[in-house]
Design a protein around this motif. Structure first.
Motif, PDB file in Angstrom:
ATOM      1  N   MET A   1      52.005  54.328  35.813  1.00  0.00           N
ATOM      2  CA  MET A   1      51.879  52.898  35.622  1.00  0.00           C
ATOM      3  C   MET A   1      51.556  52.571  34.160  1.00  0.00           C
ATOM      4  N   CYS A   2      50.852  53.460  33.462  1.00  0.00           N
ATOM      5  CA  CYS A   2      50.437  53.201  32.088  1.00  0.00           C
ATOM      6  C   CYS A   2      51.591  53.402  31.117  1.00  0.00           C
ATOM      7  N   THR A   3      51.818  52.413  30.264  1.00  0.00           N
ATOM      8  CA  THR A   3      52.851  52.518  29.230  1.00  0.00           C
ATOM      9  C   THR A   3      52.237  52.448  27.842  1.00  0.00           C
ATOM     10  N   HIS A   4      50.923  52.558  27.752  1.00  0.00           N
ATOM     11  CA  HIS A   4      50.224  52.476  26.475  1.00  0.00           C
ATOM     12  C   HIS A   4      50.282  53.798  25.724  1.00  0.00           C
ATOM     13  N   ASP A  17      37.698  54.505  34.459  1.00  0.00           N
ATOM     14  CA  ASP A  17      37.391  53.072  34.412  1.00  0.00           C
ATOM     15  C   ASP A  17      37.525  52.478  33.007  1.00  0.00           C
ATOM     16  N   THR A  18      37.957  53.287  32.033  1.00  0.00           N
ATOM     17  CA  THR A  18      38.171  52.772  30.680  1.00  0.00           C
ATOM     18  C   THR A  18      39.626  52.414  30.418  1.00  0.00           C
ATOM     19  N   ALA A  19      40.474  52.533  31.427  1.00  0.00           N
ATOM     20  CA  ALA A  19      41.879  52.159  31.283  1.00  0.00           C
ATOM     21  C   ALA A  19      41.986  50.647  31.018  1.00  0.00           C
ATOM     22  N   GLN A  20      43.110  50.238  30.464  1.00  0.00           N
ATOM     23  CA  GLN A  20      43.295  48.830  30.123  1.00  0.00           C
ATOM     24  C   GLN A  20      43.479  47.973  31.375  1.00  0.00           C
ATOM     25  N   VAL A  21      42.999  46.751  31.301  1.00  0.00           N
ATOM     26  CA  VAL A  21      43.112  45.796  32.397  1.00  0.00           C
ATOM     27  C   VAL A  21      44.518  45.198  32.383  1.00  0.00           C
ATOM     28  N   VAL A  22      45.169  45.171  33.556  1.00  0.00           N
ATOM     29  CA  VAL A  22      46.484  44.545  33.664  1.00  0.00           C
ATOM     30  C   VAL A  22      46.437  43.249  34.461  1.00  0.00           C
ATOM     31  N   ALA A  23      45.404  43.058  35.275  1.00  0.00           N
ATOM     32  CA  ALA A  23      45.204  41.809  36.016  1.00  0.00           C
ATOM     33  C   ALA A  23      43.716  41.597  36.195  1.00  0.00           C
ATOM     34  N   ARG A  24      43.257  40.393  35.887  1.00  0.00           N
ATOM     35  CA  ARG A  24      41.831  40.082  35.955  1.00  0.00           C
ATOM     36  C   ARG A  24      41.628  38.913  36.921  1.00  0.00           C
ATOM     37  N   HIS A  25      40.700  39.077  37.854  1.00  0.00           N
ATOM     38  CA  HIS A  25      40.387  38.017  38.820  1.00  0.00           C
ATOM     39  C   HIS A  25      38.868  37.839  38.885  1.00  0.00           C
ATOM     40  N   PRO A  26      38.264  37.250  37.840  1.00  0.00           N
ATOM     41  CA  PRO A  26      36.801  37.101  37.805  1.00  0.00           C
ATOM     42  C   PRO A  26      36.266  36.226  38.935  1.00  0.00           C
ATOM     43  N   GLU A  27      37.078  35.298  39.422  1.00  0.00           N
ATOM     44  CA  GLU A  27      36.621  34.447  40.522  1.00  0.00           C
ATOM     45  C   GLU A  27      36.434  35.241  41.809  1.00  0.00           C
ATOM     46  N   GLN A  28      37.109  36.391  41.905  1.00  0.00           N
ATOM     47  CA  GLN A  28      36.980  37.261  43.065  1.00  0.00           C
ATOM     48  C   GLN A  28      36.161  38.510  42.746  1.00  0.00           C
ATOM     49  N   GLY A  29      35.854  38.715  41.467  1.00  0.00           N
ATOM     50  CA  GLY A  29      34.983  39.811  41.075  1.00  0.00           C
ATOM     51  C   GLY A  29      35.657  41.154  40.883  1.00  0.00           C
ATOM     52  N   TRP A  30      36.968  41.163  40.577  1.00  0.00           N
ATOM     53  CA  TRP A  30      37.638  42.440  40.386  1.00  0.00           C
ATOM     54  C   TRP A  30      38.720  42.355  39.331  1.00  0.00           C
ATOM     55  N   SER A  31      39.084  43.546  38.821  1.00  0.00           N
ATOM     56  CA  SER A  31      40.178  43.683  37.859  1.00  0.00           C
ATOM     57  C   SER A  31      41.014  44.891  38.259  1.00  0.00           C
ATOM     58  N   LEU A  32      42.321  44.812  38.007  1.00  0.00           N
ATOM     59  CA  LEU A  32      43.217  45.934  38.239  1.00  0.00           C
ATOM     60  C   LEU A  32      43.467  46.613  36.903  1.00  0.00           C
TER      61      LEU A  32
END
Length: 62
Positions: A1-4, A17-32
């Protein structure tokens, strides 16, 4: 999945857990993360294979 470049750590790496964030949902409390880890704001994680990592929050000082 990583193209960096350089590649992000794999999900099962100690630094996964130091991988880059691709989707952030702070209203739900999680990031992909780009390694398919779901990272929760309480520092818990859900790995791509379904295993859960409990939160690693520091304990409050007394």
């Amino acid at each position: 999945m990583c193209t960096h470049t350089p590649k992000c750590p794999t999900a099962d790496s100690p630094a996964g857990d130091t991988a880059q964030v691709v989707a952030r949902h702070p209203e739900q409390g999680w990031s992909l993360l780009c390694n398919a880890v779901l990272f929760f704001e309480d520092t818990g994680e859900l790995l791509p294979d379904g295993r859960g990592i409990p939160p690693r929050r520091p304990l409050a000082a007394v």
